[in-house]
Design a protein around this motif. Structure first.
Motif, PDB file in Angstrom:
ATOM      1  N   TYR A   1      -3.682   5.911 -19.317  1.00 36.68           N
ATOM      2  CA  TYR A   1      -3.927   7.028 -20.241  1.00 36.68           C
ATOM      3  C   TYR A   1      -3.410   8.302 -19.574  1.00 36.68           C
ATOM      4  O   TYR A   1      -4.094   8.905 -18.756  1.00 36.68           O
ATOM      5  N   PRO A   2      -2.165   8.695 -19.905  1.00 33.58           N
ATOM      6  CA  PRO A   2      -1.575   9.877 -19.258  1.00 33.58           C
ATOM      7  C   PRO A   2      -1.834  11.154 -20.051  1.00 33.58           C
ATOM      8  O   PRO A   2      -2.011  11.120 -21.270  1.00 33.58           O
ATOM      9  N   GLY A   3      -1.840  12.273 -19.354  1.00 42.37           N
ATOM     10  CA  GLY A   3      -1.982  13.557 -20.047  1.00 42.37           C
ATOM     11  C   GLY A   3      -1.968  14.682 -19.042  1.00 42.37           C
ATOM     12  O   GLY A   3      -1.984  14.465 -17.833  1.00 42.37           O
ATOM     13  N   SER A   4      -1.953  15.915 -19.576  1.00 47.43           N
ATOM     14  CA  SER A   4      -2.040  17.072 -18.690  1.00 47.43           C
ATOM     15  C   SER A   4      -3.481  17.238 -18.216  1.00 47.43           C
ATOM     16  O   SER A   4      -3.729  17.652 -17.088  1.00 47.43           O
ATOM     17  N   PHE A   5      -4.429  16.960 -19.112  1.00 47.61           N
ATOM     18  CA  PHE A   5      -5.865  17.068 -18.795  1.00 47.61           C
ATOM     19  C   PHE A   5      -6.165  18.397 -18.086  1.00 47.61           C
ATOM     20  O   PHE A   5      -6.766  18.422 -17.013  1.00 47.61           O
TER      21      PHE A   5
ATOM     22  N   GLY B   1     -13.021  15.250 -25.900  1.00 48.42           N
ATOM     23  CA  GLY B   1     -12.080  14.565 -26.798  1.00 48.42           C
ATOM     24  C   GLY B   1     -11.301  13.508 -26.016  1.00 48.42           C
ATOM     25  O   GLY B   1     -11.152  12.362 -26.458  1.00 48.42           O
TER      26      GLY B   1
ATOM     27  N   ILE C   1     -11.538   9.189 -26.247  1.00 53.79           N
ATOM     28  CA  ILE C   1     -10.379   8.272 -26.314  1.00 53.79           C
ATOM     29  C   ILE C   1     -10.466   7.268 -25.159  1.00 53.79           C
ATOM     30  O   ILE C   1     -10.266   6.068 -25.339  1.00 53.79           O
TER      31      ILE C   1
ATOM     32  N   LYS D   1       5.795  23.104 -16.414  1.00 57.73           N
ATOM     33  CA  LYS D   1       4.750  23.527 -17.357  1.00 57.73           C
ATOM     34  C   LYS D   1       3.696  24.326 -16.590  1.00 57.73           C
ATOM     35  O   LYS D   1       3.198  23.861 -15.563  1.00 57.73           O
TER      36      LYS D   1
ATOM     37  N   ARG E   1      -2.524   6.983 -26.032  1.00 60.51           N
ATOM     38  CA  ARG E   1      -2.456   8.394 -26.397  1.00 60.51           C
ATOM     39  C   ARG E   1      -3.442   8.615 -27.548  1.00 60.51           C
ATOM     40  O   ARG E   1      -3.813   7.684 -28.246  1.00 60.51           O
ATOM     41  N   GLY E   2      -3.860   9.871 -27.711  1.00 59.97           N
ATOM     42  CA  GLY E   2      -4.786  10.195 -28.803  1.00 59.97           C
ATOM     43  C   GLY E   2      -4.064  10.991 -29.870  1.00 59.97           C
ATOM     44  O   GLY E   2      -3.111  11.714 -29.587  1.00 59.97           O
TER      45      GLY E   2
ATOM     46  N   ARG F   1      -4.802  13.695 -33.020  1.00 61.36           N
ATOM     47  CA  ARG F   1      -5.755  14.527 -33.760  1.00 61.36           C
ATOM     48  C   ARG F   1      -5.236  14.734 -35.178  1.00 61.36           C
ATOM     49  O   ARG F   1      -5.489  13.945 -36.054  1.00 61.36           O
TER      50      ARG F   1
ATOM     51  N   TYR G   1       5.266  15.085 -32.183  1.00 62.68           N
ATOM     52  CA  TYR G   1       5.446  15.088 -30.741  1.00 62.68           C
ATOM     53  C   TYR G   1       5.217  13.697 -30.160  1.00 62.68           C
ATOM     54  O   TYR G   1       6.002  13.192 -29.351  1.00 62.68           O
ATOM     55  N   GLU G   2       4.138  13.059 -30.603  1.00 58.98           N
ATOM     56  CA  GLU G   2       3.789  11.736 -30.070  1.00 58.98           C
ATOM     57  C   GLU G   2       4.831  10.688 -30.484  1.00 58.98           C
ATOM     58  O   GLU G   2       5.139   9.779 -29.715  1.00 58.98           O
TER      59      GLU G   2
ATOM     60  N   ALA H   1      -8.534  10.618 -33.086  1.00 62.02           N
ATOM     61  CA  ALA H   1      -9.659  11.439 -32.616  1.00 62.02           C
ATOM     62  C   ALA H   1     -10.875  11.235 -33.517  1.00 62.02           C
ATOM     63  O   ALA H   1     -10.732  11.086 -34.736  1.00 62.02           O
TER      64      ALA H   1
ATOM     65  N   HIS I   1     -14.424  15.627 -32.553  1.00 62.76           N
ATOM     66  CA  HIS I   1     -13.549  16.107 -31.481  1.00 62.76           C
ATOM     67  C   HIS I   1     -12.164  16.506 -31.983  1.00 62.76           C
ATOM     68  O   HIS I   1     -11.292  16.835 -31.186  1.00 62.76           O
TER      69      HIS I   1
ATOM     70  N   VAL J   1     -10.863  19.739 -30.734  1.00 65.73           N
ATOM     71  CA  VAL J   1     -10.967  19.997 -29.288  1.00 65.73           C
ATOM     72  C   VAL J   1      -9.636  19.748 -28.581  1.00 65.73           C
ATOM     73  O   VAL J   1      -9.093  18.648 -28.631  1.00 65.73           O
TER      74      VAL J   1
HETATM   75  P1  ADP Z   1      -0.224  16.256 -22.958  1.00 66.65           P
HETATM   76  O1  ADP Z   1       0.167  17.599 -22.374  1.00 66.65           O
HETATM   77  O2  ADP Z   1       0.457  15.099 -22.292  1.00 66.65           O
HETATM   78  O3  ADP Z   1      -0.156  16.182 -24.454  1.00 66.65           O
HETATM   79  P2  ADP Z   1      -3.139  16.452 -23.120  1.00 66.65           P
HETATM   80  O4  ADP Z   1      -4.052  16.521 -21.954  1.00 66.65           O
HETATM   81  O5  ADP Z   1      -3.046  17.650 -23.992  1.00 66.65           O
HETATM   82  O6  ADP Z   1      -1.738  16.048 -22.504  1.00 66.65           O
HETATM   83  O7  ADP Z   1      -3.522  15.217 -24.023  1.00 66.65           O
HETATM   84  C1  ADP Z   1      -3.432  13.893 -23.576  1.00 66.65           C
HETATM   85  C2  ADP Z   1      -3.551  12.954 -24.770  1.00 66.65           C
HETATM   86  O8  ADP Z   1      -4.873  13.056 -25.323  1.00 66.65           O
HETATM   87  C3  ADP Z   1      -2.603  13.290 -25.926  1.00 66.65           C
HETATM   88  O9  ADP Z   1      -2.179  12.076 -26.538  1.00 66.65           O
HETATM   89  C4  ADP Z   1      -3.461  14.096 -26.862  1.00 66.65           C
HETATM   90  O10 ADP Z   1      -3.001  13.997 -28.201  1.00 66.65           O
HETATM   91  C5  ADP Z   1      -4.803  13.407 -26.692  1.00 66.65           C
HETATM   92  N1  ADP Z   1      -5.926  14.281 -27.026  1.00 66.65           N
HETATM   93  C6  ADP Z   1      -6.165  15.527 -26.584  1.00 66.65           C
HETATM   94  N2  ADP Z   1      -7.310  16.030 -27.105  1.00 66.65           N
HETATM   95  C7  ADP Z   1      -7.801  15.050 -27.923  1.00 66.65           C
HETATM   96  C8  ADP Z   1      -8.947  14.954 -28.775  1.00 66.65           C
HETATM   97  N3  ADP Z   1      -9.801  15.955 -28.929  1.00 66.65           N
HETATM   98  N4  ADP Z   1      -9.140  13.796 -29.441  1.00 66.65           N
HETATM   99  C9  ADP Z   1      -8.238  12.787 -29.318  1.00 66.65           C
HETATM  100  N5  ADP Z   1      -7.135  12.817 -28.545  1.00 66.65           N
HETATM  101  C10 ADP Z   1      -6.913  13.939 -27.855  1.00 66.65           C
END
Ligand code: ADP
Length: 158
Positions: A6-10, A16, A20, A41, A87-88, A90, A97-98, A119, A123, A126
């Motif tokens: 599960y990758p992301g910037s977090f 939220g 996921i 970034k 990936r999540g 919303r 983008y996704e 989502a 959430h 969020v």
């Molecule tokens: P990125 O910069 O890679 O998009 P994010 O940290 O913003 O990283 O998000 C990581 C993943 O989690 C993304 O797929 C994003 O759509 C999903 N995500 C973020 N917030 C939520 C939320 N409230 N509910 C569901 N998915 C979410």
């Protein structure tokens, strides 16, 4: 073992994201939460701060590991033998983008598939930036992020 990434910037990790992750854990034996290092970034928190607070937030959650990575997520997944990336989604605004990201990943690694979880309604508004904006302006965000993230904000403020 059925492993997913599960990758992301977090930046920072929110409830939220946690929602996921929990749902992904019901689909996979193990999930690695991967903090993406993107030097181009601008981030609020350093990679080290994000990784440490995530480890703290997820210390009691079994079958989860936290790691960071600079480069393509699919390369990390390959190295770990993971066949799925979570990936999540919303709103529709996330979709474009996704979809592009998923297509790029498929181009680079056709053997790895993306798994999208929608989502939960509570959430759906969020995001890391919404939380940050609320927090900066004095709103109580304790129901939007894990307590380890609240402590991170507190530490940053001092
Ligand atoms: P990125 O910069 O890679 O998009 P994010 O940290 O913003 O990283 O998000 C990581 C993943 O989690 C993304 O797929 C994003 O759509 C999903 N995500 C973020 N917030 C939520 C939320 N409230 N509910 C569901 N998915 C979410």
């Amino acid at each position: 073992m059925n492993l997913a990434i599960y990758p992301g910037s977090f930046d920072p990790f929110t409830n939220g994201h946690l929602d996921i992750l929990r749902r992904a854990l019901s689909l996979f034996d193990k999930v690695i939460v991967l903090v993406a290092v993107n030097s181009s970034k601008k981030s609020r928190f350093t990679t080290e701060e994000r990784v440490a607070s995530l480890r703290e937030a997820l210390a009691d959650t079994p079958n989860v590991e936290v790691d960071s990575w600079e480069g393509l997520t699919v390369d990390y997944a390959r190295q770990k033998g993971a066949k799925h990336i979570i990936r999540g989604l919303r709103a529709v605004t996330d979709f474009e983008y996704e979809f592009q990201l998923a297509s790029a990943n498929r181009f680079a690694a056709p053997e790895i598939d993306m798994v999208f979880l929608m989502a939960s309604s509570e959430h759906s508004f969020v995001s890391s930036s919404v939380v940050d904006e609320l927090q900066k302006n004095g709103a109580d965000v304790s129901s939007l992020v894990p307590s380890a993230i609240l402590r991170l904000y507190e530490k940053k403020r001092r």
